[in-house]
Design an enzyme around this catalytic site. Structure first.
Site, short mmCIF file in Angstrom:
data_model
loop_
_atom_site.label_atom_id
_atom_site.label_comp_id
_atom_site.label_asym_id
_atom_site.label_seq_id
_atom_site.Cartn_x
_atom_site.Cartn_y
_atom_site.Cartn_z
N ASN A 61 0.87 -1.17 0.00
CA ASN A 61 0.00 0.00 0.00
C ASN A 61 0.91 1.22 0.00
O ASN A 61 1.52 1.55 1.01
CB ASN A 61 -0.90 -0.02 1.24
CG ASN A 61 -1.76 1.23 1.35
OD1 ASN A 61 -1.90 2.00 0.40
ND2 ASN A 61 -2.35 1.44 2.52
N TRP A 62 1.00 1.85 -1.16
CA TRP A 62 1.94 2.96 -1.31
C TRP A 62 1.48 4.23 -0.60
O TRP A 62 2.26 5.15 -0.39
CB TRP A 62 2.17 3.25 -2.80
CG TRP A 62 2.98 2.22 -3.51
CD1 TRP A 62 3.28 0.95 -3.07
CD2 TRP A 62 3.60 2.37 -4.79
NE1 TRP A 62 4.05 0.30 -4.02
CE2 TRP A 62 4.26 1.14 -5.09
CE3 TRP A 62 3.66 3.39 -5.73
CZ2 TRP A 62 4.97 0.93 -6.26
CZ3 TRP A 62 4.36 3.19 -6.91
CH2 TRP A 62 5.01 1.97 -7.17
N LYS A 63 0.19 4.32 -0.29
CA LYS A 63 -0.38 5.52 0.34
C LYS A 63 -0.12 6.75 -0.55
O LYS A 63 -0.08 6.61 -1.77
CB LYS A 63 0.13 5.67 1.77
CG LYS A 63 -0.10 4.37 2.58
CD LYS A 63 0.11 4.52 4.06
CE LYS A 63 -0.15 3.21 4.76
NZ LYS A 63 -0.06 3.31 6.22
N HIS A 118 -9.53 1.43 4.48
CA HIS A 118 -8.29 1.53 5.25
C HIS A 118 -8.52 2.47 6.44
O HIS A 118 -9.29 3.43 6.35
CB HIS A 118 -7.15 2.06 4.37
CG HIS A 118 -5.81 1.94 5.01
ND1 HIS A 118 -5.34 2.85 5.92
CD2 HIS A 118 -4.83 1.00 4.88
CE1 HIS A 118 -4.13 2.48 6.33
NE2 HIS A 118 -3.81 1.36 5.71
N GLU A 127 -6.88 4.80 7.62
CA GLU A 127 -6.62 6.21 7.33
C GLU A 127 -7.81 6.84 6.60
O GLU A 127 -8.14 8.01 6.84
CB GLU A 127 -5.33 6.34 6.50
CG GLU A 127 -4.11 6.04 7.34
CD GLU A 127 -2.90 5.56 6.56
OE1 GLU A 127 -1.89 5.24 7.20
OE2 GLU A 127 -2.96 5.48 5.31
N GLU A 181 -5.47 -4.88 10.25
CA GLU A 181 -4.39 -3.95 10.60
C GLU A 181 -4.72 -3.28 11.93
O GLU A 181 -5.57 -2.38 11.98
CB GLU A 181 -4.26 -2.87 9.52
CG GLU A 181 -3.80 -3.39 8.18
CD GLU A 181 -3.30 -2.25 7.29
OE1 GLU A 181 -2.17 -2.35 6.82
OE2 GLU A 181 -4.04 -1.27 7.10
N GLY A 231 2.63 2.11 10.90
CA GLY A 231 3.62 3.17 10.79
C GLY A 231 4.28 3.56 12.10
O GLY A 231 4.98 4.56 12.18
N SER A 274 3.27 -2.43 10.14
CA SER A 274 4.73 -2.46 10.34
C SER A 274 5.33 -3.85 10.04
O SER A 274 6.22 -4.30 10.75
CB SER A 274 5.09 -1.99 11.75
OG SER A 274 4.61 -0.68 11.98
N GLY A 330 2.87 -1.37 4.29
CA GLY A 330 2.94 0.06 4.03
C GLY A 330 4.33 0.51 3.64
O GLY A 330 4.81 0.26 2.55
N GLY A 331 5.01 1.18 4.58
CA GLY A 331 6.31 1.80 4.30
C GLY A 331 7.33 0.89 3.64
O GLY A 331 8.05 1.29 2.72
#
Length: 250
Positions: A10-12, A95, A97, A167, A173, A213, A234-235
């Site tokens: 997930n590049w966000k 998601h 967010e 999640e 994150g 994470s 994610g990251g």
């Protein structure tokens, strides 16, 4: 039949179109693994160059969101057939967010899930609790509610093809990872909930990811759990490390 692992990035809100193509070129040789489905969920503006860049590879492109109407006066939104026409196969829905910053609810998540299936898109349906909910001991109750509403009016056949991403919000994150036991416990509860809504066959077919994470070091143990069928990353999906996560079994 064993469920095929699905590992999605997930590049966000990261990567311009040209940066996206460069990253894909870097990751292409690193994420080769026919044992798993590999998906890059990219910002809307990156979708068309990304689809082009992954042609002939084992990578599929997903979207990070979509709207639940076919078309109309919804400035800034993206319709499902815009995604399918561009070559998108998966779409992240609900998601944390999106729920936190853009007021998405369990009800809008359900509308989007139904619309995704209508258009042959595979939804990656997100669920997860806050730290307060975890500390108050209501994690399973809360997630069962999210799942039950998300799957309202979804057929068993559709549900079997869906992907759920668990999640824990407190682990996104933050560098904090749910323990393997915590992740497995909730993913099993999600599978049990699907079994209650539908039947054992549907519960056995649906793929449940863990996200929050996930790293190259935590992936092998997490993905070895009986109810964890991969990860929503994610990251780490923006770095060469993603190759090690995808190849956790090598």
């Amino acid at each position: 039949m064993a469920r095929k692992k699905i590992i999605a990035g997930n590049w966000k809100m990261n990567m311009t179109p040209s940066q996206a193509v460069n990253l894909i070129e870097t990751l292409k040789p690193l994420v080769k693994n026919d044992d798993v489905d590999v998906v890059f969920c990219v910002p809307a503006i990156d979708i068309i160059p990304a689809v082009e860049a992954v042609k002939g590879t084992n990578i599929q492109i997903g979207a990070e969101n979509m709207y639940f109407e076919e078309k109309g006066a919804y400035t800034g939104e993206i319709a499902p057939d815009m995604l399918t026409d561009a070559g998108v196969k998966y779409v992240i829905i609900g998601h944390s967010e999106r729920r936190e910053y853009f007021a998405e609810t369990d009800e809008t998540v359900n509308k989007k899930v139904l619309k995704a299936f209508e258009h042959g898109l595979t939804p990656i349906i997100c669920c997860g609790e806050t730290l307060t909910q975890r500390e108050q001991g209501v994690t399973i109750d809360f997630i069962r509610q999210q799942i039950k509403i998300a799957f309202l009016n979804v057929t068993a056949e559709q549900a079997a093809a869906a992907v759920i991403a668990y999640e824990p919000i407190w682990a996104i994150g933050t560098g904090k990872v749910a323990t393997t036991d915590q992740a497995q416990e909730v993913c099993k509860a999600i599978r049990d909930c699907i079994g209650e809504i539908y039947d054992e066959a549907t519960a056995a077919a649906i793929r449940i990811q863990y996200g929050g994470s996930v790293s190259a070091s935590s992936a092998p143990e997490l993905f070895a759990q009986p109810d964890i069928d991969g990860g929503l990353v994610g990251g780490a999906s923006l770095k060469p490390d993603f190759g090690q996560i995808v190849n956790y079994n090598k």
